[in-house]
Structure formats: C-alpha cells, structure tokens
Write a protein that holds these residues in place. Structure first.
Motif, PDB file in Angstrom:
ATOM      1  N   LEU A  77       9.992   4.797   5.690  1.00 36.52           N
ATOM      2  CA  LEU A  77      11.302   4.168   5.556  1.00 36.52           C
ATOM      3  C   LEU A  77      11.681   3.424   6.836  1.00 36.52           C
ATOM      4  CD1 LEU A  77      13.296   6.998   3.715  1.00 36.52           C
ATOM      5  CD2 LEU A  77      12.187   5.006   2.710  1.00 36.52           C
ATOM      6  N   ASP A  78      11.377   4.020   7.979  1.00 32.84           N
ATOM      7  CA  ASP A  78      11.635   3.342   9.254  1.00 32.84           C
ATOM      8  C   ASP A  78      10.819   2.056   9.364  1.00 32.84           C
ATOM      9  OD1 ASP A  78      13.525   5.071  10.272  1.00 32.84           O
ATOM     10  OD2 ASP A  78      12.083   6.347  11.292  1.00 32.84           O
ATOM     11  N   ALA A  79       9.573   2.125   8.894  1.00 29.22           N
ATOM     12  CA  ALA A  79       8.710   0.940   8.959  1.00 29.22           C
ATOM     13  C   ALA A  79       9.254  -0.181   8.078  1.00 29.22           C
ATOM     14  CB  ALA A  79       7.285   1.312   8.540  1.00 29.22           C
ATOM     15  N   TYR A  80       9.768   0.175   6.890  1.00 26.29           N
ATOM     16  CA  TYR A  80      10.350  -0.847   6.008  1.00 26.29           C
ATOM     17  C   TYR A  80      11.602  -1.460   6.620  1.00 26.29           C
ATOM     18  CZ  TYR A  80       7.311   0.120   2.013  1.00 26.29           C
ATOM     19  OH  TYR A  80       6.230   0.241   1.171  1.00 26.29           O
ATOM     20  N   ILE A 125      15.542  -3.991   6.139  1.00 27.27           N
ATOM     21  CA  ILE A 125      16.484  -3.252   5.308  1.00 27.27           C
ATOM     22  C   ILE A 125      17.416  -2.443   6.200  1.00 27.27           C
ATOM     23  CG2 ILE A 125      16.717  -1.675   3.369  1.00 27.27           C
ATOM     24  CD1 ILE A 125      13.757  -2.211   2.749  1.00 27.27           C
ATOM     25  N   ASP A 126      18.692  -2.628   6.026  1.00 31.11           N
ATOM     26  CA  ASP A 126      19.679  -1.977   6.874  1.00 31.11           C
ATOM     27  C   ASP A 126      19.745  -0.473   6.603  1.00 31.11           C
ATOM     28  OD1 ASP A 126      21.755  -1.649   8.687  1.00 31.11           O
ATOM     29  OD2 ASP A 126      23.313  -2.214   7.259  1.00 31.11           O
ATOM     30  N   LYS A 127      19.447   0.335   7.641  1.00 32.29           N
ATOM     31  CA  LYS A 127      19.605   1.796   7.595  1.00 32.29           C
ATOM     32  C   LYS A 127      18.911   2.424   6.382  1.00 32.29           C
ATOM     33  CE  LYS A 127      24.044   1.413   9.987  1.00 32.29           C
ATOM     34  NZ  LYS A 127      25.499   1.632   9.934  1.00 32.29           N
ATOM     35  N   PHE A 128      17.693   2.013   6.141  1.00 33.92           N
ATOM     36  CA  PHE A 128      16.960   2.539   4.990  1.00 33.92           C
ATOM     37  C   PHE A 128      16.617   4.016   5.172  1.00 33.92           C
ATOM     38  CE2 PHE A 128      13.247   1.725   1.867  1.00 33.92           C
ATOM     39  CZ  PHE A 128      14.103   1.863   0.781  1.00 33.92           C
ATOM     40  N   ASP A 129      16.554   4.472   6.422  1.00 28.50           N
ATOM     41  CA  ASP A 129      16.229   5.876   6.682  1.00 28.50           C
ATOM     42  C   ASP A 129      17.330   6.818   6.213  1.00 28.50           C
ATOM     43  OD1 ASP A 129      17.883   4.802   8.659  1.00 28.50           O
ATOM     44  OD2 ASP A 129      17.328   6.355  10.096  1.00 28.50           O
ATOM     45  N   ASP A 189       0.816  -1.222   0.000  1.00 25.93           N
ATOM     46  CA  ASP A 189       0.000   0.000   0.000  1.00 25.93           C
ATOM     47  C   ASP A 189       0.845   1.264   0.000  1.00 25.93           C
ATOM     48  OD1 ASP A 189       1.038  -0.327   2.507  1.00 25.93           O
ATOM     49  OD2 ASP A 189      -0.838   0.005   3.590  1.00 25.93           O
ATOM     50  N   GLN A 190       2.172   1.117  -0.153  1.00 28.04           N
ATOM     51  CA  GLN A 190       3.043   2.283  -0.226  1.00 28.04           C
ATOM     52  C   GLN A 190       3.787   2.270  -1.572  1.00 28.04           C
ATOM     53  OE1 GLN A 190       3.159   4.731   2.053  1.00 28.04           O
ATOM     54  NE2 GLN A 190       1.724   3.743   3.457  1.00 28.04           N
ATOM     55  N   TYR A 191       5.121   2.117  -1.533  1.00 28.36           N
ATOM     56  CA  TYR A 191       5.919   2.209  -2.759  1.00 28.36           C
ATOM     57  C   TYR A 191       6.841   1.007  -2.954  1.00 28.36           C
ATOM     58  CZ  TYR A 191       4.537   7.097  -2.149  1.00 28.36           C
ATOM     59  OH  TYR A 191       3.815   8.245  -1.965  1.00 28.36           O
ATOM     60  N   MET A 192       6.562  -0.113  -2.292  1.00 26.18           N
ATOM     61  CA  MET A 192       7.465  -1.244  -2.336  1.00 26.18           C
ATOM     62  C   MET A 192       6.925  -2.372  -3.219  1.00 26.18           C
ATOM     63  SD  MET A 192      10.465  -2.210  -1.173  1.00 26.18           S
ATOM     64  CE  MET A 192      10.803  -1.447   0.424  1.00 26.18           C
TER      65      MET A 192
END
Length: 560
Positions: free
Chosen positions: A311-314, A320-324, A169-172
């Motif tokens: 990004l934090d939620a992903y 995912i490592d350090k996606f923020d 429901d986002q961009y992934m």
C-alpha cells in the motif's frame, strides 16, 4: 456614546454581510451541487436482483468470461457488462492448508454473497450507452500480468466504446475507457466506477477494528459502519483524488479515480427486493466529445490483501493519498505503523511471527523499565502499608471522612504518594494498546503457526478444558471452547493481582478477583496470537514486580 453606536452599526453591518453571503452565494452553490449529485446518482445504472433462485458460485460463473491468470489474482471478467465479479487471491487460502480453497473476494450477482465492480458511462443524452447487460467483445482470451485485455462495444449509432484492462504483479487493475464519437452531434457524458456488495457480510464485531465502507476524501479518512450507512441512506463528497471502497479485516476493494481530477464520490445503500446492498461510487466531471473526436479516462481498481508495504508503494507509484490508512491502525497511527515495521523486521530475523511477538513485548518492557519500576515500587510500598491501613479501617470504618484524613496522614508519614504509580501506567497504556492493535490487524499473523497446538495465530486456541484438551472424544460448543492459552493468561492475571495491593473497599476487592475469570472467558475467542501476547506480557510484569518487591523488602529490612 458615539463609540457604542458605531460598534452596534459595525456589528449589524457584519451580520448583514454574513447573512447576505450565505443567502446569495453559499446557498445557491450548495443547492447546485446537490442537484448535480442527485442527477448523477439517479443515472448510474442499478440492477434489480434476479427473481429466480440464487445460484451456487460455480453455476453463476458459467457464461461468457475472460480468465484472469495474474501473479496474485485468479478469476475472470464477465463479458456481460464487462464486470469484475470473480476474483480469488492466489496467495491466501481459507485454512492454513495450502491445498484449501483460495480466498474469494468478488462473486457474481446471482450468488448469496454477491460482490462486484462496474465501470461505465452515464449521460443525459438519448444515445445508447453500455449497460450492465451489454455484451462486450474481447481482443484476447486471457488477462495476465504481462498481457492486457481490450474490450469493445459499438452502439450501432456512431458511438464506439473501448475498455483496456491491465493488471500489475500485485492487486492493482488499471481500467482505461475510451469513447469515439462518429455521430454528427456532440456528446456530454461522465465516467463512473461502482462497487456493489449485496447483503451485510459477517464481521468480527470487534470494536477496535473497522470493517465496511471506507475512503480518504479531501485528505481525510472516512469510515462508515454498515448499519450507520443504512440509517443515513447515503453520504456524498466532492474530492480531488483520494480513494473509496469497502474493507474487511484483511482485504480491500477500492476505486481509485484520476488523482488530479475532482470527482464526485458517494457511499450509499439500497434495499432491492428486501435485500440490502452497499455501494460506493465515483463519478467524473462531465466530458464533451465533439463529432469525430474521442475522450479517454483511466481509473484504478484495487482488489486484494492489505499488505502495508504494498500500500505504501502504491501511494508513491500511483500517487494515492494516504492509501496505507486502509489498514486500521487507529488513533495512534503515528505509533502503530512504526511498531508494525519493527514486528515485520523481527519476523524476518526469527522466521516466526509468534516469536517476533514475544521479542517485541520484551523490547517494550525494557524501554518502559524505568516507568514500570516507579509504578511497581509505589505499589510495593502501598502493599507494605496494608496492615496499618486495616487497623485504621477497623478504627474509623464508620467515619469515612476521618478514615480518609488518617490515611492521608499515614501516606505523609511514610512518604508515599498513592498516585505515584498512576502516571507511569497512563503513559504505558497507549503504547501497549498500540502493540495490541498492531497484533490484531496485521495480515502477517493470519494463518501463521506457532508451537505446539497453535497452528494459526489469527484463530482462537483450538483446545478446550471441557474435553480435557482433546483427551475426550467430543467437541464442546463454541462458548465452552476455553483453551490452554486463555487459561494460562487467566492464571497470570490472578498472580499479578496477588502481587498488587488490594483495594480498600471489600466489594471492589471481590470484583477484582472475578476479573481474571471474566477475561479468560472473554479472550477465549480472541486470536491466539493476542492471548499469547497478553499472557507473556503478564509473565514479564510479574517477574519485574516480584523483583521490585524483593528490593523494597531488603531496603526496608536494612533501614530497620
């Protein structure tokens, strides 16, 4: 003597071990990795740009396509090559007008700003694999948030390829590739993902913001400017997990391979028919598919807005490592990210990001009040000494050494430390830079209205003093677009200078007087939200400085 001899022998033996290890272990290992990387890179399919005239985006989108109608993404997937080359962002528009066109993120290869993503397989085998020109068959006529898309292709030689595409429901996107081997021989192959951006995009050119190739590999942030990457040609990494892609100020396109598998990752540039292209690639370890067996590989593709909460939620959901770090919070990340959350909270309370900026500035002024008071008190005392300092300069102006000695005696007599005001300023500077950085990169400020004539805090002030702020019926050229808020900011800087002690050097004093004019011209093309913040911060500083000066004058009057 024996001890010295033993020491020399031990040193030589240690040196021999180090050289031997480097020659027999490290060098072959690095050579092998380089050869494997070169081999894989050479086999990733790369298309030449079309020789015919470039098409408009609408013309290039004609063909065999499957529409994408997800919660936050619109567009289509090209069945030729199973390519992601048509993505627009449903929640973001070109202008503040919600009826304006959606932000275009990905575009087909035949357009002037081609930007697309490919997934596939590479192998040294002679077996036919899908290429960027392969036409896939689709299981349905649409990709939605609740409905996946299955694409398939059979090479007619016993290999069947299936690609299942899902979007949340986002961009992934989740892309799962499967190979079924119905031949009589084993097949060795690697899965890859590739982002291609044709031509260097126009960037803001801001030195505090990174735009271009980016990733987190081996736990470290990697940022490469377009020009630097072109000069280097390529840069390769072997990393377990992580991500890599290409970032703009507000948008990101990123490949996220299996976080538990060691992938080869690469940033590179190519010049095809005189046009530069920038690529990021992931190449999986080699898989062997025995006869009658199959192998399945899943990767993710992020293509959307850099919303920090998301990004934090992903990072938690997908691992995912350090996606923020896709949001450029800079060196003071440990301060800027919490600041962003405070600004976000204030925006929810006040309902306007502009008001949230003003309130956040007040909060910081209150937090820094004791330090600022110390600085302003020192400056106030220094200003009170200006007449005495002028007398000394007239008396000893020709003798710099004697002048400095007399000034030191004056400071000692008046119990003033001329450096006392510097430390508080040095402590405050990183904090206010962090606040400035947050306002600069935050997605929430984009197209956010303020009051009066400011309808977009992320755009420059639309007025200009050279057409009397719209009273005259013409639009000045961009370099003359000096609006009301930049002028207000310049006036506040000038007032703040008047309250501060003047430099002892006349030339330096003149240069300081020119500074407000230079800053007004420089910041005229900055986002209005930043200029409003700067002007408001100056106003609060002027009020605090004026108050301290009145207190010091009263104290001096009482002591007299």
């Amino acid at each position: 003597m024996n001890e010295q001899k033993n020491l020399i022998v031990a040193f030589l033996l240690s040196l021999l071990v180090l050289v031997g290890y480097n020659y027999f272990v490290d060098t072959p290992k690095v050579k092998q990795q380089t050869e494997v990387a070169a081999k894989n890179s050479a086999t990733v399919p790369t298309e030449a740009l079309p020789s015919q005239e470039l098409l408009s985006r609408e013309q290039a989108l004609v063909g065999q396509r499957i529409p994408i109608n997800a919660a936050k993404i619109h567009g289509s997937i090209n069945l030729v090559g199973s390519r992601f080359d048509d993505i627009t962002l449903a929640d973001y528009h070109e202008t503040p007008d919600l009826q304006s066109a959606e932000i275009v993120l990905l575009s087909p290869k035949k357009t002037t700003q081609a930007y697309f993503v490919d997934f596939g397989w590479i192998s040294a085998s002679s077996q036919a694999l899908p290429t960027p020109e392969t036409v896939w068959s689709a299981s349905s006529n649409e990709l939605t948030t609740n409905k996946s898309l299955v694409l398939s292709w059979d090479n007619g030689q016993g290999l069947r390829f299936t690609r299942t595409i899902m979007i949340d429901d986002q961009y992934m996107f989740t892309v799962t590739d499967k190979v079924e081997n119905k031949t009589a021989t084993s097949l060795k192959l690697n899965a890859y993902g590739q982002i291609t951006r044709v031509g260097k995009p126009q960037t803001g050119g801001y030195f505090i913001l990174h735009e271009g190739p980016i990733g987190v590999l081996n736990g470290k942030l990697v940022e490469l400017d377009y020009d630097k990457l072109k000069d280097k040609g390529s840069e390769e990494f072997n990393s377990a997990g992580g991500w890599l892609g290409i970032t703009d100020k507000y948008w990101l396109v990123s490949l996220i391979p299996d976080q538990k598998v060691a992938y080869q990752s690469k940033f590179k540039t190519q010049t095809v028919q005189g046009v530069d292209r920038y690529l990021t690639e992931t190449i999986s370890p080699e898989y062997e598919v025995a006869p009658g067996q199959s192998v399945e590989v899943s990767q993710h593709l992020f293509a959307g807005a850099k919303n920090l909460r998301m990004l934090d939620a992903y990072e938690q959901k997908v691992g995912i490592d350090k996606f923020d770090l896709a949001v450029d919070f800079g060196w003071f990340y440990f301060l800027t990210k919490p600041l962003f959350y405070v600004l976000e909270y204030l925006n929810k309370i006040l309902g306007n990001i502009g008001l949230a900026i003003l309130l956040l500035t007040v909060i910081f002024k209150v937090a820094m009040f004791p330090l600022a008071n110390k600085s302003y008190r020192s400056m106030s005392r220094m200003k009170a000494l200006q007449p005495k300092m002028e007398v000394l300069k007239q008396r000893y102006g020709a003798d710099k050494m004697k002048l400095n000695q007399e000034l030191m005696e004056l400071y000692k007599k008046e119990k003033i430390n001329p450096m006392a005001g510097c430390l508080p300023i040095l402590i405050q500077a990183p904090v206010f830079f962090c606040l400035y950085k947050v306002l600069f990169v935050t997605l929430e400020m984009r197209h956010a209205p303020f009051y009066g004539w400011i309808h977009d805090l992320s755009a420059p002030d639309p007025t200009s003093v050279f057409n009397l702020f719209g009273l005259l019926p013409f639009t000045p050229p961009s370099f003359l677009m000096i609006g009301a808020w930049p002028l207000i900011m310049g006036v506040t800087m000038l007032l703040q200078q008047r309250l501060s002690p003047q430099p002892a050097d006349p030339a330096q004093a003149k240069a300081m007087m020119i500074m407000p004019v230079m800053m007004t011209v420089l910041l005229a093309n900055f986002p209005a939200g930043l200029v409003i913040y700067w002007a408001w911060n100056n106003v609060l500083s002027i009020a605090q400085q004026w108050w301290i000066m009145r207190l010091e004058e009263n104290n001096q009057a009482k002591s007299a």
